[in-house]
Write a protein that holds these residues in place. Structure first.
Motif, PDB file in Angstrom:
ATOM      1  N   GLN B  97     -40.126 -10.745 -25.386  1.00  0.00           N
ATOM      2  CA  GLN B  97     -41.224  -9.826 -25.720  1.00  0.00           C
ATOM      3  C   GLN B  97     -41.443  -9.737 -27.221  1.00  0.00           C
ATOM      4  N   ALA B  98     -40.342  -9.748 -27.973  1.00  0.00           N
ATOM      5  CA  ALA B  98     -40.476  -9.746 -29.428  1.00  0.00           C
ATOM      6  C   ALA B  98     -41.203 -11.011 -29.873  1.00  0.00           C
ATOM      7  N   GLY B  99     -40.913 -12.136 -29.180  1.00  0.00           N
ATOM      8  CA  GLY B  99     -41.587 -13.383 -29.497  1.00  0.00           C
ATOM      9  C   GLY B  99     -43.085 -13.298 -29.267  1.00  0.00           C
ATOM     10  N   HIS B 100     -43.487 -12.635 -28.162  1.00  0.00           N
ATOM     11  CA  HIS B 100     -44.907 -12.444 -27.885  1.00  0.00           C
ATOM     12  C   HIS B 100     -45.593 -11.698 -29.016  1.00  0.00           C
ATOM     13  N   ALA B 101     -44.850 -10.733 -29.572  1.00  0.00           N
ATOM     14  CA  ALA B 101     -45.435  -9.915 -30.640  1.00  0.00           C
ATOM     15  C   ALA B 101     -45.246 -10.567 -32.014  1.00  0.00           C
ATOM     16  N   MET B 102     -44.739 -11.827 -32.034  1.00  0.00           N
ATOM     17  CA  MET B 102     -44.484 -12.552 -33.285  1.00  0.00           C
ATOM     18  C   MET B 102     -43.544 -11.769 -34.208  1.00  0.00           C
ATOM     19  N   ASP B 103     -42.594 -11.063 -33.612  1.00  0.00           N
ATOM     20  CA  ASP B 103     -41.664 -10.250 -34.382  1.00  0.00           C
ATOM     21  C   ASP B 103     -40.369 -11.034 -34.544  1.00  0.00           C
ATOM     22  N   LYS B 104     -40.274 -11.790 -35.627  1.00  0.00           N
ATOM     23  CA  LYS B 104     -39.138 -12.699 -35.824  1.00  0.00           C
ATOM     24  C   LYS B 104     -37.804 -11.942 -35.834  1.00  0.00           C
ATOM     25  N   MET B 184     -33.451 -22.414 -34.522  1.00  0.00           N
ATOM     26  CA  MET B 184     -34.874 -22.759 -34.725  1.00  0.00           C
ATOM     27  C   MET B 184     -35.664 -21.551 -35.226  1.00  0.00           C
ATOM     28  N   VAL B 185     -35.356 -20.365 -34.679  1.00  0.00           N
ATOM     29  CA  VAL B 185     -36.063 -19.160 -35.142  1.00  0.00           C
ATOM     30  C   VAL B 185     -35.762 -18.917 -36.619  1.00  0.00           C
ATOM     31  N   LEU B 186     -34.461 -19.030 -36.956  1.00  0.00           N
ATOM     32  CA  LEU B 186     -34.070 -18.756 -38.344  1.00  0.00           C
ATOM     33  C   LEU B 186     -34.700 -19.760 -39.299  1.00  0.00           C
ATOM     34  N   ASN B 187     -34.977 -20.990 -38.808  1.00  0.00           N
ATOM     35  CA  ASN B 187     -35.624 -21.992 -39.661  1.00  0.00           C
ATOM     36  C   ASN B 187     -37.144 -21.877 -39.631  1.00  0.00           C
ATOM     37  N   ASN B 188     -37.658 -20.808 -39.015  1.00  0.00           N
ATOM     38  CA  ASN B 188     -39.110 -20.555 -38.966  1.00  0.00           C
ATOM     39  C   ASN B 188     -39.897 -21.615 -38.208  1.00  0.00           C
ATOM     40  N   VAL B 189     -39.233 -22.331 -37.309  1.00  0.00           N
ATOM     41  CA  VAL B 189     -39.933 -23.383 -36.557  1.00  0.00           C
ATOM     42  C   VAL B 189     -41.074 -22.782 -35.747  1.00  0.00           C
ATOM     43  N   MET B 198     -41.245 -21.244 -26.743  1.00  0.00           N
ATOM     44  CA  MET B 198     -39.986 -21.913 -26.431  1.00  0.00           C
ATOM     45  C   MET B 198     -38.910 -20.903 -26.028  1.00  0.00           C
ATOM     46  N   ILE B 199     -38.946 -19.727 -26.655  1.00  0.00           N
ATOM     47  CA  ILE B 199     -37.988 -18.674 -26.309  1.00  0.00           C
ATOM     48  C   ILE B 199     -38.157 -18.283 -24.839  1.00  0.00           C
ATOM     49  N   GLU B 200     -39.407 -18.315 -24.382  1.00  0.00           N
ATOM     50  CA  GLU B 200     -39.678 -17.953 -22.998  1.00  0.00           C
ATOM     51  C   GLU B 200     -38.999 -18.933 -22.042  1.00  0.00           C
ATOM     52  N   LYS B 201     -39.040 -20.218 -22.379  1.00  0.00           N
ATOM     53  CA  LYS B 201     -38.415 -21.229 -21.513  1.00  0.00           C
ATOM     54  C   LYS B 201     -36.905 -21.062 -21.503  1.00  0.00           C
ATOM     55  N   ALA B 202     -36.321 -20.847 -22.684  1.00  0.00           N
ATOM     56  CA  ALA B 202     -34.879 -20.602 -22.748  1.00  0.00           C
ATOM     57  C   ALA B 202     -34.547 -19.340 -21.948  1.00  0.00           C
ATOM     58  N   GLY B 203     -35.447 -18.342 -22.026  1.00  0.00           N
ATOM     59  CA  GLY B 203     -35.244 -17.097 -21.289  1.00  0.00           C
ATOM     60  C   GLY B 203     -35.229 -17.332 -19.787  1.00  0.00           C
ATOM     61  N   LEU B 204     -36.149 -18.184 -19.309  1.00  0.00           N
ATOM     62  CA  LEU B 204     -36.182 -18.489 -17.872  1.00  0.00           C
ATOM     63  C   LEU B 204     -34.835 -19.046 -17.429  1.00  0.00           C
ATOM     64  N   TYR B 205     -34.307 -19.978 -18.220  1.00  0.00           N
ATOM     65  CA  TYR B 205     -33.021 -20.577 -17.872  1.00  0.00           C
ATOM     66  C   TYR B 205     -31.941 -19.511 -17.849  1.00  0.00           C
ATOM     67  N   TRP B 206     -31.927 -18.631 -18.840  1.00  0.00           N
ATOM     68  CA  TRP B 206     -30.888 -17.613 -18.929  1.00  0.00           C
ATOM     69  C   TRP B 206     -30.970 -16.637 -17.745  1.00  0.00           C
ATOM     70  N   HIS B 207     -32.178 -16.244 -17.368  1.00  0.00           N
ATOM     71  CA  HIS B 207     -32.320 -15.337 -16.223  1.00  0.00           C
ATOM     72  C   HIS B 207     -31.857 -16.014 -14.944  1.00  0.00           C
ATOM     73  N   PHE B 208     -32.094 -17.314 -14.869  1.00  0.00           N
ATOM     74  CA  PHE B 208     -31.658 -18.038 -13.680  1.00  0.00           C
ATOM     75  C   PHE B 208     -30.141 -17.990 -13.543  1.00  0.00           C
ATOM     76  N   VAL B 209     -29.459 -18.117 -14.686  1.00  0.00           N
ATOM     77  CA  VAL B 209     -28.001 -18.035 -14.677  1.00  0.00           C
ATOM     78  C   VAL B 209     -27.560 -16.664 -14.154  1.00  0.00           C
ATOM     79  N   ASP B 210     -28.250 -15.630 -14.581  1.00  0.00           N
ATOM     80  CA  ASP B 210     -27.961 -14.276 -14.096  1.00  0.00           C
ATOM     81  C   ASP B 210     -28.242 -14.178 -12.594  1.00  0.00           C
ATOM     82  N   LEU B 211     -29.348 -14.785 -12.183  1.00  0.00           N
ATOM     83  CA  LEU B 211     -29.747 -14.775 -10.773  1.00  0.00           C
ATOM     84  C   LEU B 211     -28.679 -15.426  -9.896  1.00  0.00           C
TER      85      LEU B 211
END
Lengths: 149, 223
Positions: B97-104, B184-189, B198-211
């Motif tokens: 969600q922070a990524g959606h709001a461009m809040d680094k 990647m975030v810290l390097n301002n990519v 990209m954070i959203e895709k990593a998030g999907l994977y992480w939620h799947f692990v929780d699932l």
């Protein structure tokens, strides 16, 4: 090329509302987990085989509820387009057949073996020599059996 | 659906994604679907063997130790592991969600919490495996007896170590992915790219692990 351009309708995003939803789902998930654990503790002292199965069924339903909230809200699937949801959810319906067929098969294999292989049944009912881990409540019984043989 | 889409929108006339998601995210979903079948096959084979056995070890006898407290605490340690994973999933949503709001800054903070949660879960699992190993449990070795007091086969430990191991490997790769995202975030990519998808895709994977843990937790520890 950046395929972000293909996305024509960027989600209207309201961060405060998003945060509220996250808190709501977190509370739901935690409450369900606590209920599951409560049922798990209840199972420890539960004797009746029938009630045990009911409780285990209830735990499975809570498990599916948790899966729904994680996939629907955390993974945001509920807010995607209907067509996309279907391409993911419909193949997973295979699991319905998968689970019923295989568990029934396992159970049938057990019954057949117990019926036609008396040696297997006898072996599987023999008490172990070692006491159960932690509590030693099976120990005297096991010793008695050994002494008789 | 919650999202506002014009009624006459022709999704299939070309030029845009008919699912209104980018290619990478859609492919992540399909990968996770295939991964769900892998885990499903593992868990169903476990269930099949358990249904075909006359008796099975009691999870409350096997998993009853807590680091520093000794044994006699059934379900306690695994509850801790479950809550760690749920909370790390929550911080991951907050990072998306922070990524959606461009809040680094928000992305960095929540990603770090997610990574810490992942590492905490892995440490818990490492402790549990070590503890069980010292009790004599491993692939091909089972010191625990069945609920009815009869001798158990090694099926129980084989399935336990294989499935929790496979899940733990997923957690491990999830942590690696999250660390890469953090760098990647810290390097301002993503700042340069103009979006944090990209954070959203990593998030999907992480939620799947929780699932998956929801299912593993229920199948091995609760029932």
């Amino acid at each position: 090329m950046d395929n972000y351009q293909e996305v024509t309708h960027v989600h209207e995003f309201d961060r405060a509302a998003g945060k509220k939803e996250v808190i709501r789902i977190t509370v739901i998930l935690s409450v369900i987990t606590v209920i599951e654990l409560g049922l798990g503790f209840w199972l420890i002292s539960l004797e009746s085989e029938f009630v045990r199965h009911l409780v285990k069924g209830a735990i499975c339903i809570f498990m599916l509820a948790k899966a729904f909230y994680i996939v629907g809200y955390f993974m945001h699937l509920k807010h995607e387009l209907r067509n996309m949801i279907m391409t993911i959810v419909v193949p997973l319906l295979l699991f319905v057949w998968f689970i019923i067929a295989f568990l029934a098969d396992g159970s049938s294999y057990k019954n057949l073996k117990n019926t036609y292989d008396p040696y297997h049944k006898e072996q599987s009912q023999k008490k172990a020599e070692k006491p159960a881990h932690g509590s030693g409540e099976h120990e005297p019984e096991a010793k008695k059996k050994d002494a008789m043989e | 659906m919650a999202q506002a889409v014009p009624a006459e929108q022709k999704w299939w006339s070309g030029g845009r994604s008919p699912f209104n998601v980018e290619y990478g995210k859609l492919m992540m979903w399909y990968f996770l679907m295939s991964d769900a079948f892998t885990f499903g096959a593992f868990l169903i084979s476990y269930g099949t063997i358990r249904f075909s056995s006359n008796s099975w070890p009691d999870p409350n006898e096997v998993f009853q130790s807590f680091p520093g407290l000794g044994s006699g605490y059934p379900l306690a340690f695994v509850s801790l592991m479950t809550f760690i994973l749920i909370i790390s999933s929550v911080t991951m949503v907050l990072a998306v969600q922070a990524g959606h709001a461009m809040d680094k800054k928000g992305v960095v903070k929540n990603l770090i919490w997610t990574i810490i949660g992942g590492l905490a879960f892995l440490s818990c699992q490492a402790w549990e495996w070590t503890h069980l190993f010292h009790e004599g449990a491993w692939w091909g070795r089972n010191p625990f007896v069945n609920m009815d007091g009869s001798q158990a086969s090694t099926n129980f430990t084989n399935f336990f170590f294989t499935i929790t191991g496979f899940h733990g490997f997923h957690v491990f790769s999830g942590v690696i992915i999250n660390i890469i995202m953090l760098i990647m975030v810290l390097n301002n990519v993503f700042e340069r790219r103009g979006h944090y998808l990209m954070i959203e895709k990593a998030g999907l994977y992480w939620h799947f692990v929780d699932l998956v843990w929801v299912f593993v937790f229920t199948c091995f520890y609760l029932i």
